[in-house]
Scaffold this active site. Structure first.
Site, PDB file in Angstrom:
ATOM      1  N   ASP A   1      17.082  11.449   8.044  1.00 60.88           N
ATOM      2  CA  ASP A   1      17.625  11.424   9.250  1.00 60.88           C
ATOM      3  C   ASP A   1      17.853   9.786   9.742  1.00 60.88           C
ATOM      4  OD1 ASP A   1      17.885  13.798  11.664  1.00 60.88           O
ATOM      5  OD2 ASP A   1      18.325  11.996  12.203  1.00 60.88           O
TER       6      ASP A   1
ATOM      7  N   ASN B   1      23.998  18.927   6.604  1.00 63.27           N
ATOM      8  CA  ASN B   1      23.833  19.218   8.081  1.00 63.27           C
ATOM      9  C   ASN B   1      24.090  18.124   8.916  1.00 63.27           C
ATOM     10  OD1 ASN B   1      22.616  21.128  10.548  1.00 63.27           O
ATOM     11  ND2 ASN B   1      21.242  18.979  10.394  1.00 63.27           N
TER      12      ASN B   1
ATOM     13  N   LYS C   1      35.620  18.990   9.562  1.00 56.32           N
ATOM     14  CA  LYS C   1      34.908  20.183   9.090  1.00 56.32           C
ATOM     15  C   LYS C   1      35.800  21.280   8.508  1.00 56.32           C
ATOM     16  CE  LYS C   1      30.842  19.899  11.382  1.00 56.32           C
ATOM     17  NZ  LYS C   1      29.737  19.657  10.586  1.00 56.32           N
TER      18      LYS C   1
ATOM     19  N   ASP D   1      20.429   6.912   6.041  1.00 61.80           N
ATOM     20  CA  ASP D   1      21.587   7.161   6.473  1.00 61.80           C
ATOM     21  C   ASP D   1      22.579   7.916   5.416  1.00 61.80           C
ATOM     22  OD1 ASP D   1      24.452   7.277   7.523  1.00 61.80           O
ATOM     23  OD2 ASP D   1      24.252   5.319   8.290  1.00 61.80           O
TER      24      ASP D   1
ATOM     25  N   TYR E   1      36.798  15.547  14.383  1.00 57.42           N
ATOM     26  CA  TYR E   1      35.647  16.510  13.914  1.00 57.42           C
ATOM     27  C   TYR E   1      36.366  17.713  13.323  1.00 57.42           C
ATOM     28  CZ  TYR E   1      31.721  19.293  15.058  1.00 57.42           C
ATOM     29  OH  TYR E   1      30.321  20.206  14.832  1.00 57.42           O
TER      30      TYR E   1
END
Ligand SMILES: NC(=O)c1ccc[n+]([C@@H]2O[C@H](COP(=O)([O-])OP(=O)(O)OC[C@H]3O[C@@H](n4cnc5c(N)ncnc54)[C@H](O)[C@@H]3O)[C@@H](O)[C@H]2O)c1
Length: 254
Positions: free
Chosen positions: A38, A91, A159, A64, A155
């Site tokens: 993370d 995720n 996705k 990263d 986004y």
């Protein structure tokens, strides 16, 4: 007690809070060793400490996903420490919402970078270990926004891209005992949706209320709802489920 993921190693990007944290917890509770990378150093160390106190075996690293070298190093360390990477969950995610006419190059590039390049970096690296072991589960976190969402041209594109990525990897890697699937969450209560409420200038409670009015099961989603679907794909028994997108949104989508 035997768990569904005993002996397995699960690598979760962006696993220090929200949906990712719940995914990690789900795996660890069912016996997996877990690895989290993370960029949020503070959340990462808090979560790792919490999990270690629960007796989970945890590897953690500030890394990263956009940086292929950092991903490569982290995965090598995980394999050196735990022996393998059996499950990868892509995720890590960010939003930079804006209407198209206000969206900057940086809004676009950041979102593409984290979701698409990040998932590419992690999957390409993990498959090396998985192919060698003739076993793997890769799970990508998409979104109902893939079907289109106002203010999310970047986004939604990323996705939707992840869904094509999922299906292509499923075709390429299936022969090595590796399945690749995606979960597309609807509205889930996390820091990300809190950020959305702040951007549109309403309270989080009001955003939840507005969202629930369009959700057939009459409630908003919780991170555990997504962890549950991820665990289904990650199960060894799900070996014939490959290249699928499951919408976890309290109702039908697409
Ligand atoms: N919350 C929702 O309603 C919702 C709906 C659909 C999909 N999703 C997706 O679920 C995933 C998790 O979202 P969340 O709601 O838990 O958000 P969140 O912001 O709480 O968590 C995202 C995590 O990813 C980490 N991260 C961000 N950029 C990173 C990078 N470059 N490298 C490594 N880690 C990075 C963050 O530090 C954070 O810990 C995201 O991919 C998101 O797009 C969320």
């Amino acid at each position: 007690m035997t768990g569904r993921f005993d002996g397995r190693v699960a690598f979760v990007t962006g696993g220090s809070r929200g949906i990712g944290k719940s995914i990690v917890q789900g795996f660890a509770e069912e016996g997996a060793k877990v690895a989290i990378i993370d960029v949020n150093e503070e959340a990462l160390s808090e979560t790792t400490n919490e999990f270690k106190e629960k007796g989970f075996e945890v590897y953690q690293k500030v890394a990263d996903v956009v940086d292929a070298q950092q991903v490569k190093m982290a995965m090598k360390e995980v394999v050196d420490t735990f022996g393998s990477i059996d499950i990868l969950v892509n995720n890590a995610g960010v939003i930079r919402d804006n209407m198209l006419f206000k969206m900057t190059d940086s809004d676009w590039d950041t979102v593409m970078g984290v979701h698409l390049k990040g998932s590419f970096n992690a999957a390409r690296e993990a498959q090396k270990y998985m192919v060698e072991n003739k076993y793997g589960r890769i799970i990508n976190i998409s979104s109902t926004s893939a079907l289109g969402n106002r203010g999310q041209a970047n986004y939604a594109t990323a996705k939707a891209g992840l869904q094509g990525f999922t299906k292509t990897l499923a075709i390429e890697l299936g022969r090595y005992g590796i399945t690749v699937n995606a979960v597309a969450p609807g509205f889930i209560e996390t820091e990300m949706t809190k950020q959305t409420a702040a951007r549109i200038g309403i309270s989080f409670e009001d955003l939840i209320k507005a969202s629930v009015s369009n959700i057939p099961v009459g409630r908003s989603g919780k991170p555990e709802d997504i962890a549950n679907a991820v665990a289904f794909y990650a199960d060894e028994k799900s070996s014939f489920v490959n290249g699928q997108i499951i919408y976890v949104a309290g109702g039908p989508k697409d």
